[in-house]
Scaffold this motif. Structure first.
Motif, PDB file in Angstrom:
ATOM      1  N   ASP A 111       0.635  -0.971   0.085  1.00  0.00           N
ATOM      2  CA  ASP A 111       0.055  -0.199  -0.102  1.00  0.00           C
ATOM      3  C   ASP A 111       0.741   0.972  -0.083  1.00  0.00           C
ATOM      4  N   LEU A 112       1.486   1.701  -1.810  1.00  0.00           N
ATOM      5  CA  LEU A 112       2.042   2.771  -1.471  1.00  0.00           C
ATOM      6  C   LEU A 112       2.148   3.711  -1.576  1.00  0.00           C
ATOM      7  N   VAL A 113       1.957   4.848  -1.982  1.00  0.00           N
ATOM      8  CA  VAL A 113       1.946   6.165  -3.263  1.00  0.00           C
ATOM      9  C   VAL A 113       3.264   7.187  -3.004  1.00  0.00           C
ATOM     10  N   VAL A 114       3.758   6.606  -4.535  1.00  0.00           N
ATOM     11  CA  VAL A 114       4.270   7.751  -4.710  1.00  0.00           C
ATOM     12  C   VAL A 114       4.043   9.729  -5.746  1.00  0.00           C
ATOM     13  N   VAL A 202      18.344   6.266  -4.713  1.00  0.00           N
ATOM     14  CA  VAL A 202      17.347   5.546  -5.347  1.00  0.00           C
ATOM     15  C   VAL A 202      17.541   4.110  -5.450  1.00  0.00           C
ATOM     16  N   ASP A 203      19.176   4.094  -6.207  1.00  0.00           N
ATOM     17  CA  ASP A 203      19.242   2.113  -6.207  1.00  0.00           C
ATOM     18  C   ASP A 203      19.169   1.254  -4.765  1.00  0.00           C
ATOM     19  N   ASN A 204      19.699   1.973  -3.894  1.00  0.00           N
ATOM     20  CA  ASN A 204      18.758   1.022  -2.312  1.00  0.00           C
ATOM     21  C   ASN A 204      17.206   1.114  -1.768  1.00  0.00           C
ATOM     22  N   MET A 205      16.775   2.193  -2.645  1.00  0.00           N
ATOM     23  CA  MET A 205      14.820   1.937  -2.736  1.00  0.00           C
ATOM     24  C   MET A 205      14.943   1.172  -3.620  1.00  0.00           C
ATOM     25  N   LYS A 212      11.260  -5.465   0.825  1.00  0.00           N
ATOM     26  CA  LYS A 212       9.838  -5.220   1.489  1.00  0.00           C
ATOM     27  C   LYS A 212       9.183  -3.978   1.680  1.00  0.00           C
ATOM     28  N   PRO A 213       8.214  -4.776   0.735  1.00  0.00           N
ATOM     29  CA  PRO A 213       7.721  -2.720   0.651  1.00  0.00           C
ATOM     30  C   PRO A 213       6.511  -2.576   1.137  1.00  0.00           C
ATOM     31  N   GLU A 214       6.845  -3.806   2.717  1.00  0.00           N
ATOM     32  CA  GLU A 214       5.317  -3.570   3.820  1.00  0.00           C
ATOM     33  C   GLU A 214       5.692  -1.960   4.445  1.00  0.00           C
ATOM     34  N   LEU A 232       8.281   0.635 -11.099  1.00  0.00           N
ATOM     35  CA  LEU A 232       8.991  -0.286 -10.451  1.00  0.00           C
ATOM     36  C   LEU A 232       7.471  -0.881  -9.583  1.00  0.00           C
ATOM     37  N   CYS A 233       6.883  -0.313  -8.635  1.00  0.00           N
ATOM     38  CA  CYS A 233       5.709   0.005  -7.278  1.00  0.00           C
ATOM     39  C   CYS A 233       4.534  -0.508  -9.093  1.00  0.00           C
ATOM     40  N   ALA A 234       3.970  -0.600  -8.902  1.00  0.00           N
ATOM     41  CA  ALA A 234       3.293  -0.660 -10.586  1.00  0.00           C
ATOM     42  C   ALA A 234       3.161  -2.319 -10.595  1.00  0.00           C
ATOM     43  N   GLY A 235       5.095  -2.679 -10.929  1.00  0.00           N
ATOM     44  CA  GLY A 235       4.531  -4.316 -10.939  1.00  0.00           C
ATOM     45  C   GLY A 235       5.149  -5.549  -9.321  1.00  0.00           C
ATOM     46  N   LEU A 236       4.698  -4.373  -8.255  1.00  0.00           N
ATOM     47  CA  LEU A 236       4.910  -4.842  -6.934  1.00  0.00           C
ATOM     48  C   LEU A 236       3.100  -5.568  -6.539  1.00  0.00           C
ATOM     49  N   VAL A 237       2.416  -4.830  -7.573  1.00  0.00           N
ATOM     50  CA  VAL A 237       0.528  -5.126  -8.227  1.00  0.00           C
ATOM     51  C   VAL A 237       0.210  -5.475  -8.393  1.00  0.00           C
ATOM     52  N   GLY A 238       0.977  -5.912  -9.653  1.00  0.00           N
ATOM     53  CA  GLY A 238      -0.273  -6.560 -10.498  1.00  0.00           C
ATOM     54  C   GLY A 238       0.426  -5.719 -11.740  1.00  0.00           C
TER      55      GLY A 238
END
Length: 332
Positions: A111-114, A202-205, A212-214, A232-238
């Motif tokens: 549950d992330l917000v960019v 950013v690379d570590n992010m 561990k996106p949570e 990248l975040c879109a890829g985490l959620v489908g």
């Protein structure tokens, strides 16, 4: 009554736009749509990717919902979307990424917000050739641009009940540009003691998000990093089919799915409308229509979770319009 500019878009845009209109009509929110053209369809009809009539409509109504656009090759435009951001100083790119049951993903707790700065950095497009064998692109970071995007991230966190803001940068190497962004973020963070603040290179992010996106909540980034990390975040959620977005300025906001126009699927009534509908959910929240927003989001989440009336990419066999009708049925 809200008067809202609707840009159906190119490719699958008109189909997912029509589906979204039907869903919004079922909320009972009184919306008067002002349909305008942009992108490839506008270019073929008017010889302009962004007709003045479309710009005037957005400027007048202050709110727009748009489908994906295609920028034809050889027009001189790098991107119609970038042109819109510049025209209206839409300095905020807001990209939520959330897992929904029923969508194939390696995670079930994202549950992330960019929050991406939208107007400067390398995206300013100031570049040139240096002789015949080298090219130079100028990275611009300003205190004003950094402060307003970071302040929005913190205000958003407060408003939405979020707990933490992470500033993402490469200040260990780019000490002037990214250093300015980071120092500005640290200064603004002092004004919001109720929100936890941290920073990540950013690379570590990117590694952290995969592992561990949570652990993360709201991230605020300069333009180029934001472009990369949001996908990248879109890829985490489908994938991008589940990725809504908004471009927001001081007075004007444009809401849109972030996926492409998929011209090879145009006219087949099989495209997934989820990202467009979720973008409309963001629009309703922006308008203060919280009850309607929650109603649509919960109904769509339920349809996706059940998996019975979803499009092929979600494992179903329903059409775009059938999936929209299933969402409407859940809202009744």
């Amino acid at each position: 009554m809200y008067q809202i500019t609707l840009i159906p878009g190119d490719g699958i845009g008109p189909e997912i736009s029509a589906a979204t209109k039907e869903v919004l009509a079922a909320t009972g929110v009184d919306i008067r749509w002002e349909e305008k053209l942009a992108g490839e369809v506008a270019y073929s009809k008017f010889g302009r990717l962004l007709p003045e009539d479309t710009l005037l409509s957005i400027r007048k109504n202050k709110i727009a919902l748009k489908g994906p656009l295609t920028t034809p090759v050889g027009t001189g435009f790098r991107s119609v979307n970038v042109a819109l951001r510049k025209e209206f100083d839409l300095y905020i790119n807001l990209r939520p990424a959330r897992t929904y049951r029923g969508v194939k993903s390696r995670y079930d707790n994202v549950d992330l917000v960019v929050v991406r700065e939208n107007t400067e950095d390398l995206y300013a497009g100031i570049e040139h050739m240096v002789g015949e064998d080298a090219a130079e692109s100028i990275k611009i970071i300003t205190r004003k641009g950094s402060e307003r995007i970071v302040r929005f991230a913190f205000e958003y966190a407060v408003r939405e009940g979020r707990k933490k803001v992470t500033a993402v940068h490469k200040a260990n190497i780019m000490k002037c540009t990214d250093g300015l962004f980071l120092n500005t973020a640290r200064r603004v963070a002092e004004e919001f003691p109720q929100i936890e603040f941290e920073d990540r290179i950013v690379d570590n992010m990117c590694m952290q998000l995969v592992q561990k996106p949570e652990l993360y909540d709201v991230m605020v980034l300069p333009n180029l990093y934001g472009d990369i990390v949001s996908d990248l975040c879109a890829g985490l959620v489908g994938g991008l089919g589940m990725a809504p977005g908004a471009n927001i300025g001081k007075d004007i906001a444009i809401f849109e799915p972030v996926h492409g126009s998929a011209p090879k699927h145009a006219g087949q009534n099989k495209a997934n409308p989820s990202a467009m509908i979720f973008s409309a959910v963001m629009m309703l929240r922006h308008l203060g229509e919280m009850e309607a927003s929650a109603k649509v989001e919960n109904a769509l989440a339920e349809v996706i979770s059940e998996g019975c009336a979803v499009t092929y990419d979600l494992g179903g066999a329903s059409s775009t319009s059938e999936m929209a009708m299933a969402v409407i049925d859940k809202m009744r």
